[in-house]
Design an enzyme around this catalytic site. Structure first.
Site, PDB file in Angstrom:
ATOM      1  N   TYR A  77      -3.773   1.412  16.186  1.00  0.00           N
ATOM      2  CA  TYR A  77      -2.525   1.453  16.959  1.00  0.00           C
ATOM      3  C   TYR A  77      -2.744   1.296  18.458  1.00  0.00           C
ATOM      4  O   TYR A  77      -1.976   0.646  19.135  1.00  0.00           O
ATOM      5  CB  TYR A  77      -1.791   2.778  16.694  1.00  0.00           C
ATOM      6  CG  TYR A  77      -1.243   2.875  15.288  1.00  0.00           C
ATOM      7  CD1 TYR A  77      -0.003   2.333  14.972  1.00  0.00           C
ATOM      8  CD2 TYR A  77      -1.980   3.480  14.272  1.00  0.00           C
ATOM      9  CE1 TYR A  77       0.497   2.396  13.672  1.00  0.00           C
ATOM     10  CE2 TYR A  77      -1.482   3.543  12.974  1.00  0.00           C
ATOM     11  CZ  TYR A  77      -0.249   3.000  12.682  1.00  0.00           C
ATOM     12  OH  TYR A  77       0.231   3.053  11.405  1.00  0.00           O
TER      13      TYR A  77
ATOM     14  N   ASN B  52      -7.012   1.398  10.258  1.00  0.00           N
ATOM     15  CA  ASN B  52      -5.702   1.578  10.879  1.00  0.00           C
ATOM     16  C   ASN B  52      -5.899   1.516  12.382  1.00  0.00           C
ATOM     17  O   ASN B  52      -6.762   2.201  12.924  1.00  0.00           O
ATOM     18  CB  ASN B  52      -5.109   2.939  10.501  1.00  0.00           C
ATOM     19  CG  ASN B  52      -4.799   3.050   9.012  1.00  0.00           C
ATOM     20  OD1 ASN B  52      -4.866   2.059   8.276  1.00  0.00           O
ATOM     21  ND2 ASN B  52      -4.460   4.243   8.571  1.00  0.00           N
TER      22      ASN B  52
ATOM     23  N   ARG C 257       0.847  -1.190   0.000  1.00  0.00           N
ATOM     24  CA  ARG C 257       0.000   0.000   0.000  1.00  0.00           C
ATOM     25  C   ARG C 257       0.886   1.244   0.000  1.00  0.00           C
ATOM     26  O   ARG C 257       1.673   1.437   0.921  1.00  0.00           O
ATOM     27  CB  ARG C 257      -0.901  -0.007   1.239  1.00  0.00           C
ATOM     28  CG  ARG C 257      -1.682   1.277   1.468  1.00  0.00           C
ATOM     29  CD  ARG C 257      -2.508   1.195   2.754  1.00  0.00           C
ATOM     30  NE  ARG C 257      -3.317   2.392   2.937  1.00  0.00           N
ATOM     31  CZ  ARG C 257      -3.155   3.255   3.943  1.00  0.00           C
ATOM     32  NH1 ARG C 257      -2.244   3.059   4.881  1.00  0.00           N
ATOM     33  NH2 ARG C 257      -3.919   4.318   4.029  1.00  0.00           N
TER      34      ARG C 257
ATOM     35  N   HIS D 207      -2.942  10.817   1.105  1.00  0.00           N
ATOM     36  CA  HIS D 207      -2.377  10.589   2.434  1.00  0.00           C
ATOM     37  C   HIS D 207      -1.757  11.920   2.889  1.00  0.00           C
ATOM     38  O   HIS D 207      -0.559  12.032   3.093  1.00  0.00           O
ATOM     39  CB  HIS D 207      -1.360   9.445   2.390  1.00  0.00           C
ATOM     40  CG  HIS D 207      -1.089   8.796   3.717  1.00  0.00           C
ATOM     41  ND1 HIS D 207      -1.180   7.435   3.924  1.00  0.00           N
ATOM     42  CD2 HIS D 207      -0.718   9.321   4.909  1.00  0.00           C
ATOM     43  CE1 HIS D 207      -0.874   7.145   5.189  1.00  0.00           C
ATOM     44  NE2 HIS D 207      -0.577   8.279   5.804  1.00  0.00           N
TER      45      HIS D 207
ATOM     46  N   GLU E  17      -3.111  -0.392   8.288  1.00  0.00           N
ATOM     47  CA  GLU E  17      -1.939   0.009   9.072  1.00  0.00           C
ATOM     48  C   GLU E  17      -2.039  -0.579  10.468  1.00  0.00           C
ATOM     49  O   GLU E  17      -3.106  -0.528  11.096  1.00  0.00           O
ATOM     50  CB  GLU E  17      -1.848   1.543   9.248  1.00  0.00           C
ATOM     51  CG  GLU E  17      -1.450   2.303   8.028  1.00  0.00           C
ATOM     52  CD  GLU E  17      -1.362   3.808   8.282  1.00  0.00           C
ATOM     53  OE1 GLU E  17      -1.107   4.231   9.437  1.00  0.00           O
ATOM     54  OE2 GLU E  17      -1.566   4.560   7.322  1.00  0.00           O
TER      55      GLU E  17
ATOM     56  N   GLU F 246      -7.273   8.130   6.691  1.00  0.00           N
ATOM     57  CA  GLU F 246      -7.563   8.755   7.983  1.00  0.00           C
ATOM     58  C   GLU F 246      -8.035  10.204   7.877  1.00  0.00           C
ATOM     59  O   GLU F 246      -7.343  11.129   8.331  1.00  0.00           O
ATOM     60  CB  GLU F 246      -6.319   8.694   8.895  1.00  0.00           C
ATOM     61  CG  GLU F 246      -5.864   7.279   9.206  1.00  0.00           C
ATOM     62  CD  GLU F 246      -4.814   7.227  10.326  1.00  0.00           C
ATOM     63  OE1 GLU F 246      -4.477   8.271  10.890  1.00  0.00           O
ATOM     64  OE2 GLU F 246      -4.345   6.114  10.621  1.00  0.00           O
TER      65      GLU F 246
END
Ligand code: FCB
Length: 467
Positions: free
Chosen positions: A296, A294, A77, A121, A362, A166
Site C-alpha cells: 500500500y 500486499n 481471493r 485473515h 492486495e 499478513e
C-alpha cells in the site's frame, strides 16, 4: 501515456476477507472470533462498529459472484472464517460452515473465476484466544488441523491456497500495540506470536501438501523501508532494524530456514526466544509455490537516539528509530502514495529470495468517495448518495501501481497476477466502515452494490490485459 500489456495468463482479480464482508456472525453454528469480541470492546473500533452484518456477503455471495463475472475477474481471493468451520478452533468441524465455502467455490467456478483461498485473515476462534491465542504453541497445531479440514471439503476444486494473511499485523498489531484483536500490548508476546504464526504456516503448508494441494503460499505485507537520508549511516542502520522486524523476520525462516542473526539478537533483548524449538525453522521453510505480497505505502525511517520508535508495532525501536510522517498526497488512511515502492519491493523479493513466483494479493486505496451530488459519507448510518462514484483518485492510484508492477515484470520479476483490495467497501478493522477501499460501493443501509468508476476502469484493463 504509453500502452502497456501484461503477460499472457496474468491473473486479474480482487480480494476480500471473511470478517470484513460476510456478516452472519451467528448463523449456522459459527463460533465467536477475536474480532467479534474486540469490536464489542468499547473504544476499540470506530463508533463501536462490528462485522455482524458487514456486506451481508454470506447471504448475497451469488450476486457478488455475478458482479465479479461482469467485471471480468479471472481470480477471487477470499478468506475462510476459522470459527465458522470449527467454532472452537479445535474439535468438531461444523459442516454447515463448510457448506458456505462449498457453494461459493462452485459459484466461482461456474463463472470461470479461479478461487484463491486464504485460511487465516485474522479471525481467530475466541476459544483459542482464551487459551492464549498465537502466544500458545498449540494454536499452530490446531491451525494445521483446520487447514486440512477445509482442504478435505473444497480441495477437489480449489487449486490455490494461502495459509496466513499478513502475520506481521496479526502479531504486532494484535499482541504488540493492541490496535487489532485481541488487543494485547506486550512486546514479548508479539515476537512469540510471530513464531507461532510462522510455525502454524509451516504445519499447515505441510498438511496441504500431503493432502495434494496444487499451489501453496503465504501472504506477507513486506515493507519498502527507505532511509530519510540515503547518505546517513544512522538512517541505514534504522532501515536494517525495521527491515529485520517487518521483512526478514518472516522471509528468512520461510525461504532460508533460519531467522536472521541480528533479528534473533534483537528479540532476545526483549524476550527469551525459548519458544523457537529445534526443527521449527525447517518446518517453517516447507517449500511453497507462491508468495503473496500486499503493498500500500512505503515506510521512511531515520536513525535517532531520541527517536520515538514504532511503539508496540515495532518492539524495541524506541530510542533508535524515528518513523517519518507521511508526505505528499495521502489516501484516506493517511498513507503516502508511492508506486515506485512497489517496484522496489518486488525487485528486492525476487533478488533476495529467488525462485518463488510472486502474486500481488492486495493493493488499493481508501478515498472519501463522493456519489452524485449529495456525496456518500463513510458510516453505516447515513443515507445513500445518488449516482455512481467518480473515484478518479482511486483510478489514478491503481493505474500508477499497475504501471509500477509492470516495470518490475519488465525487469524480470516473476509476477503472476494482481488482486485489487477490495472488491467491495467493507469493515476496515479498527476503522470500521468509515474507510472505503472498494471498487464497488456498498450502501450499508440497503446493501445495494454500485460499481464505482474504478470498477469500470478495471473491467477495461482486464479485457485489454493492459493499460
Ligand atoms: C491489509 C489487510 C486487509 C485490508 C487492507 C486495507 O493490511 O490485509 O484486510 O484491511 O490492509
Amino acid at each position: 501515456m504509453s500502452e502497456l500489456r501484461f503477460p499472457d495468463n496474468f491473473r486479474w482479480g480482487a480480494a476480500t476477507a471473511a470478517y470484513q464482508i460476510e456478516g452472519a456472525t451467528r448463523d449456522d453454528g459459527r463460533g465467536p472470533s477475536i474480532w467479534d469480541t474486540f469490536s464489542r470492546t468499547p473504544g476499540k473500533v470506530h463508533q463501536g462498529q462490528t462485522g455482524d452484518v458487514a456486506c451481508d456477503h454470506y447471504h448475497r455471495f451469488a450476486d457478488d459472484v455475478e458482479l465479479m463475472a461482469e467485471l471480468g475477474l479471472s481470480a477471487y481471493r477470499f478468506s475462510v472464517s476459522w470459527p465458522r468451520v470449527q467454532p472452537d478452533g479445535t474439535g468438531p468441524i461444523n459442516p454447515r460452515g463448510l457448506d458456505f465455502y462449498d457453494r461459493l467455490v462452485d459459484a466461482l467456478l461456474g463463472r470461470g473465476i479461479d478461487p484463491i483461498v486464504t485460511l487465516y485473515h485474522w479471525d481467530l476462534p475466541q476459544t483459542l484466544q482464551d487459551r492464549g491465542g498465537w502466544v500458545t504453541r498449540e494454536t499452530a497445531e490446531h491451525f494445521a488441523g483446520y487447514a486440512a479440514a477445509v482442504h478435505g471439503r473444497i480441495g477437489d476444486r480449489v487449486a490455490s491456497w494461502t495459509t496466513l494473511n499478513e502475520p506481521w499485523c496479526s502479531a504486532y498489531l494484535g499482541y504488540g500495540n493492541g490496535v487489532h484483536a485481541p488487543g494485547i500490548q506486550d512486546p514479548g508476546a508479539a515476537f512469540t506470536a510471530v513464531h507461532h504464526l510462522l510455525l502454524g504456516h509451516g504445519l499447515a503448508a505441510r498438511a496441504l501438501r500431503t493432502a495434494g494441494a496444487g499451489t501453496v503460499g503465504i501472504t506477507l505485507n513486506p515493507a519498502d523501508v527507505r532511509p530519510a537520508d540515503p547518505d546517513s549511516a544512522a538512517d541505514a542502520a534504522a532501515v536494517r532494524l525495521v527491515d529485520g522486524l517487518q521483512n526478514r523476520i518472516f522471509l528468512d525462516p520461510l525461504f532460508r530456514a533460519a531467522y536472521p542473526v541480528d533479528v534473533l539478537e534483537h528479540i532476545a533483548r526483549i524476550v527469551p526466544p525459548a519458544f523457537i524449538r529445534d526443527g521449527d525453522e525447517k518446518l517453517i521453510a516447507t517449500p511453497i509455490d507462491l508468495l503473496g505480497v500486499n503493498y500500500y505505502t512505503p515506510t521512511y525511517v531515520a536513525g535517532r537516539p531520541d527517536g520515538a520508535g514504532g511503539g508496540g508495532a515495532f518492539p524495541g525501536t524506541d530510542g533508535a528509530v524515528e518513523f517519518l510522517p507521511p508526505t505528499g498526497p495521502l489516501t484516506d488512511m493517511g498513507w503516502m502514495i508511492e508506486p515506485a515502492g512497489l517496484t522496489r519491493m518486488l525487485e528486492r523479493l525476487a533478488a533476495d529470495y529467488p525462485g518463488v513466483p510472486l502474486l500481488i494479493t492486495e493493493n488499493g486505496a481508501a478515498f472519501p468517495d463522493r456519489a452524485g451530488a449529495e456525496g456518500v459519507g463513510a458510516d453505516r448510518t447515513e443515507a445513500e448518495g445518488a449516482g455512481p462514484v467518480a473515484d478518479t483518485d482511486r483510478i489514478a492510484y491503481l493505474d500508477a501501481h499497475l504501471r509500477a508492477a509492470h516495470t518490475a515484470i519488465a525487469r524480470g520479476v516473476d509476477l503472476r497476477g494482481y488482486l485489487v483490495w477490495s472488491l467491495l467497501d467493507n469493515f476496515e478493522w479498527a476503522e470500521g466502515y468509515r474507510k472505503r477501499f472498494g471498487i464497488v460501493h456498498v450502501d450499508y443501509l440497503t446493501q445495494r452494490r454500485t460499481p464505482k468508476a474504478s470498477a469500470r476502469w478495471y473491467q477495461e484493463v482486464i479485457s485489454r490485459n493492459g493499460l
